[in-house]
Design a protein around this motif. Sequence first.
Motif, PDB file in Angstrom:
ATOM      1  N   GLU A 223      -8.443   8.751   1.505  1.00 36.77           N
ATOM      2  CA  GLU A 223      -8.436   9.320   2.854  1.00 36.77           C
ATOM      3  C   GLU A 223      -7.008   9.316   3.376  1.00 36.77           C
ATOM      4  O   GLU A 223      -6.728   8.893   4.491  1.00 36.77           O
ATOM      5  N   GLY A 224      -6.064   9.755   2.532  1.00 37.57           N
ATOM      6  CA  GLY A 224      -4.643   9.680   2.870  1.00 37.57           C
ATOM      7  C   GLY A 224      -4.215  10.590   3.988  1.00 37.57           C
ATOM      8  O   GLY A 224      -3.135  10.436   4.555  1.00 37.57           O
ATOM      9  N   GLY A 225      -5.059  11.589   4.307  1.00 39.44           N
ATOM     10  CA  GLY A 225      -4.726  12.464   5.426  1.00 39.44           C
ATOM     11  C   GLY A 225      -3.501  13.318   5.177  1.00 39.44           C
ATOM     12  O   GLY A 225      -2.806  13.721   6.097  1.00 39.44           O
ATOM     13  N   GLY A 226      -3.200  13.622   3.914  1.00 35.20           N
ATOM     14  CA  GLY A 226      -2.085  14.509   3.598  1.00 35.20           C
ATOM     15  C   GLY A 226      -0.719  13.898   3.792  1.00 35.20           C
ATOM     16  O   GLY A 226       0.263  14.625   3.976  1.00 35.20           O
ATOM     17  N   GLN A 227      -0.609  12.567   3.761  1.00 37.38           N
ATOM     18  CA  GLN A 227       0.690  11.932   3.922  1.00 37.38           C
ATOM     19  C   GLN A 227       1.570  12.202   2.703  1.00 37.38           C
ATOM     20  O   GLN A 227       1.081  12.369   1.591  1.00 37.38           O
ATOM     21  N   ALA A 228       2.873  12.216   2.940  1.00 40.96           N
ATOM     22  CA  ALA A 228       3.821  12.547   1.871  1.00 40.96           C
ATOM     23  C   ALA A 228       3.965  11.386   0.904  1.00 40.96           C
ATOM     24  O   ALA A 228       3.924  10.216   1.297  1.00 40.96           O
TER      25      ALA A 228
ATOM     26  N   ARG B  18       0.827  -1.204   0.000  1.00 42.35           N
ATOM     27  CA  ARG B  18       0.000   0.000   0.000  1.00 42.35           C
ATOM     28  C   ARG B  18       0.862   1.256   0.000  1.00 42.35           C
ATOM     29  O   ARG B  18       1.918   1.301   0.634  1.00 42.35           O
TER      30      ARG B  18
ATOM     31  N   SER C 142       4.094  13.942  -8.044  1.00 45.03           N
ATOM     32  CA  SER C 142       2.649  14.193  -8.062  1.00 45.03           C
ATOM     33  C   SER C 142       2.129  14.442  -9.472  1.00 45.03           C
ATOM     34  O   SER C 142       0.948  14.206  -9.763  1.00 45.03           O
TER      35      SER C 142
ATOM     36  N   PRO D  68       0.114   4.746   1.330  1.00 45.36           N
ATOM     37  CA  PRO D  68      -0.928   5.470   2.084  1.00 45.36           C
ATOM     38  C   PRO D  68      -1.268   6.831   1.490  1.00 45.36           C
ATOM     39  O   PRO D  68      -2.419   7.263   1.548  1.00 45.36           O
ATOM     40  N   ALA D  69      -0.268   7.508   0.904  1.00 45.33           N
ATOM     41  CA  ALA D  69      -0.515   8.841   0.355  1.00 45.33           C
ATOM     42  C   ALA D  69      -1.483   8.805  -0.823  1.00 45.33           C
ATOM     43  O   ALA D  69      -2.070   9.834  -1.176  1.00 45.33           O
TER      44      ALA D  69
END
Length: 654
Positions: A264-269, A257, A276, A259-260
């Motif tokens: 619903e990644g929560g702003g992870q890098a 996975r 990007s 996570p970013a």
Amino acid sequence: MDAWERFLSGSAVPSDALRSLVDGSWQRCQRHNVDPDKSCAPPPVAESALASLCQRHSGLLQASAPVMACARDFLAETGTVMALADTSSTILTMEGDNPTMGSAESIHLLPGVSWSERICGTNAIGTALAVGQPVQIHSAEHYCAGIKRWTCSATVIRHPQDGEILGVVDVSGLSETYSRQSLALVVTTASRIESRLTLLEMERRYHLLEAALPHWAGGTDGVVLFDHRGYPIKANENAQAAIAALGADLDLAAPRRIPALALEGGGQALPAWLQSAWLQPVSRRGERLGTLMIVPLPRLGRARAAGPMRELAGEATVRSPRATETPAGFGGVVTADAGLREALRKASQLARSRVPVLLLGETGAGKEEFAQGLHKASPFSDGPYVALNCGGLSRELLASELFGYVDGAFTGARKGGLVGKIEAANGGTLFLDEIGEMPLDLQPHLLRVLEQGEIYRLGENVPRKVTFRLVAATHRDLRQEVAGGRFRMDFYYRVAVTSIRIPALRERGGDVRLLAAHFVELFRERHGLGPRWLSEPLLAALEVYAWPGNVRELRNVIESMLLMSESEVLGIEALPPELRAAGAEPADEHRTSLPAPAVRSIATGEAELIRSAISATRGNLTKAARELDIAKSTLYQKLRQYGLENEVKRERGR
């Protein structure tokens, strides 16, 4: 109560006074400075905040909606309520006995209230999340005084893919409603919700793949599709090389996975290697479903360009055109067609990994040759290559062929047992042809083998570890089979991690002549014949035929003509009668007395051939399929395609 009072006063608590679960929870509550005199939970959050929470956990709520709706009925008049909470212990929704709902308000057992251990002390919701397992907390076992007249049971809900905790389901009531069965109820309820999550997840993934389908057409960049949780679920043939060139790796057989990339990644890098600018959202009807990552291939482009330069510099030996054109391991495939060459290139790229491959194509198109090529070109080519056709076998026979069995597993079992095809392929490649014919109830057993890497022989309780590369093949549209409930969606996504479409012979312009020459030489040497050539009129006739049996049919026709003719040059008279009847014989401008051929396209030629076979066999489709040298399932598909079902009925009624 005595143990609680001793605990709060700092006195020693008898070792047998508390369950270890409760003792551990009380210790955590004391470390978090939870007020033991608290009479209730904090007030609920604002309605707008609760609505936002529900939107964030819409998948969990959707999966649990039928179960929670049932709770209104089966918990009525039981004095209990059922609550669904998220991973912060905040209740999202509640159902159950109406009078008990009123009592629950007095301690703020309500939607929008967090019941974590840090806030409310020992309670089933918070403690279940703290320990990650089923929990029952009764009466005085609660840490806070105001909740001690309640009893509650809860367990966590996990995501079926990776076991991530998504929430908690809880059943609570006043102490007199205590029942051991409450714990069994919440465990069963959580299991039902997890099963619903599996179905919804597969449906969502199906829509995601459909929405991203246009991005898989052509291109040289690496393309990877990520689901809403940040897991890669599909990649094209260039993706692995593109990501490896950046110092990262991609393995769809054991996906990791990011996570970013979760919605619903929560702003992870993002990982350091991922830019990007390579990311594109994938949506359907305004709903975001996942993310597409398109990685450019500048390094690979330079590497490919460097090859010819080294050859010009004298650093490489001159290779034959055949060796240059056909990837290693696929020497048995003879073609000059661009579409098939692209399929070969894709297969050669995929051969370097253990990712499952699904081969799509009509009967006789060459799926077996591709499967053998994928094995020969793989890093584990020294391992066994095992093939099994899933069509035409009964469910019981297919199960024993796949999984094997132990001595005495059933009446008639071979003495000493049987090693199944999966176990025989350990360390190598397993080729399952016509996987679309596999019975529905066998599919989850093979899915488990693919997921766990373990196999049980029939009649055996001890698992055996297996590692193999799965190559599957089918002529069916498996997505339609999934939609029709004839093929499991989760199994489809496991075997179709990557797919290769092999074009039919009628789509490969010029390959008929090339293959005909190849087969003439092959069978001339095999049967000890003298020089043989095919005349131009014969080659022209072969080219206009539709070849419903594809390369296999052409191979059989060439072999038959060579064995039946003693002439060095085979003319149009060597053509089998059934091919002439199907319109394979080209029109001759000197034969004006003959009527114009009825066949004016490949499709009509194929339809006429099938119509002739139906007539010749009086509607016996088993015999007709044998005459046409195609699978019976393929014949059924062609009957629907050309609308010939009524002709079958008419012939049978003669």
